[in-house]
Design a protein around this motif. Structure first.
Motif, PDB file in Angstrom:
ATOM      1  N   GLU A   2       0.830  -1.207   0.000  1.00  0.00           N
ATOM      2  CA  GLU A   2       0.000   0.000   0.000  1.00  0.00           C
ATOM      3  C   GLU A   2       0.863   1.256   0.000  1.00  0.00           C
ATOM      4  N   ALA A   3       1.922   1.242   0.792  1.00  0.00           N
ATOM      5  CA  ALA A   3       2.815   2.401   0.849  1.00  0.00           C
ATOM      6  C   ALA A   3       3.487   2.626  -0.505  1.00  0.00           C
ATOM      7  N   GLN A   4       3.890   1.550  -1.153  1.00  0.00           N
ATOM      8  CA  GLN A   4       4.520   1.665  -2.470  1.00  0.00           C
ATOM      9  C   GLN A   4       3.534   2.235  -3.495  1.00  0.00           C
ATOM     10  N   GLN A   5       2.313   1.774  -3.463  1.00  0.00           N
ATOM     11  CA  GLN A   5       1.299   2.298  -4.386  1.00  0.00           C
ATOM     12  C   GLN A   5       1.049   3.777  -4.144  1.00  0.00           C
ATOM     13  N   LEU A   6       1.030   4.170  -2.876  1.00  0.00           N
ATOM     14  CA  LEU A   6       0.820   5.576  -2.546  1.00  0.00           C
ATOM     15  C   LEU A   6       1.978   6.433  -3.057  1.00  0.00           C
ATOM     16  N   ARG A   7       3.202   5.949  -2.874  1.00  0.00           N
ATOM     17  CA  ARG A   7       4.371   6.686  -3.380  1.00  0.00           C
ATOM     18  C   ARG A   7       4.309   6.827  -4.891  1.00  0.00           C
ATOM     19  N   GLU A   8       3.952   5.742  -5.574  1.00  0.00           N
ATOM     20  CA  GLU A   8       3.868   5.782  -7.040  1.00  0.00           C
ATOM     21  C   GLU A   8       2.786   6.742  -7.502  1.00  0.00           C
ATOM     22  N   ALA A   9       1.660   6.771  -6.794  1.00  0.00           N
ATOM     23  CA  ALA A   9       0.564   7.676  -7.154  1.00  0.00           C
ATOM     24  C   ALA A   9       0.988   9.131  -6.962  1.00  0.00           C
ATOM     25  N   LYS A  10       1.688   9.409  -5.862  1.00  0.00           N
ATOM     26  CA  LYS A  10       2.158  10.769  -5.615  1.00  0.00           C
ATOM     27  C   LYS A  10       3.167  11.194  -6.672  1.00  0.00           C
ATOM     28  N   LEU A  11       4.051  10.277  -7.048  1.00  0.00           N
ATOM     29  CA  LEU A  11       5.049  10.582  -8.063  1.00  0.00           C
ATOM     30  C   LEU A  11       4.387  10.843  -9.413  1.00  0.00           C
ATOM     31  N   ALA A  12       3.402  10.047  -9.763  1.00  0.00           N
ATOM     32  CA  ALA A  12       2.688  10.234 -11.028  1.00  0.00           C
ATOM     33  C   ALA A  12       1.973  11.588 -11.027  1.00  0.00           C
ATOM     34  N   ARG A  13       1.367  11.947  -9.909  1.00  0.00           N
ATOM     35  CA  ARG A  13       0.684  13.239  -9.805  1.00  0.00           C
ATOM     36  C   ARG A  13       1.691  14.380  -9.949  1.00  0.00           C
TER      37      ARG A  13
END
Length: 63
Positions: free
Chosen positions: A29-40
């Motif tokens: 979940e933390a990895q997905q959140l980091r990836e989402a923030k980076l994409a944004r």
């Protein structure tokens, strides 16, 4: 006695496996959140670059 120790050991191993599974899920979940923030951040950066380019073009046309 051996049966009790075996059962106790199995219960401890099950608890460890459960804790490991929870930790793995939280890390995912933390990895997905980091990836989402980076994409944004990338999207916003591209948007800012486009806006800056449009401003430069508008300024060049005005001169």
């Amino acid at each position: 006695m051996t049966q009790t120790l075996n059962w106790s050991n199995q219960m401890n191993l099950m608890n460890e496996d459960l804790a490991r599974a929870h930790m793995h899920a939280r890390l995912g979940e933390a990895q997905q959140l980091r990836e989402a923030k980076l994409a944004r951040a990338r999207r916003l950066s591209r948007k800012a670059e486009r806006a800056a380019q449009q401003a430069r073009l508008a300024l060049a046309r005005a001169l």
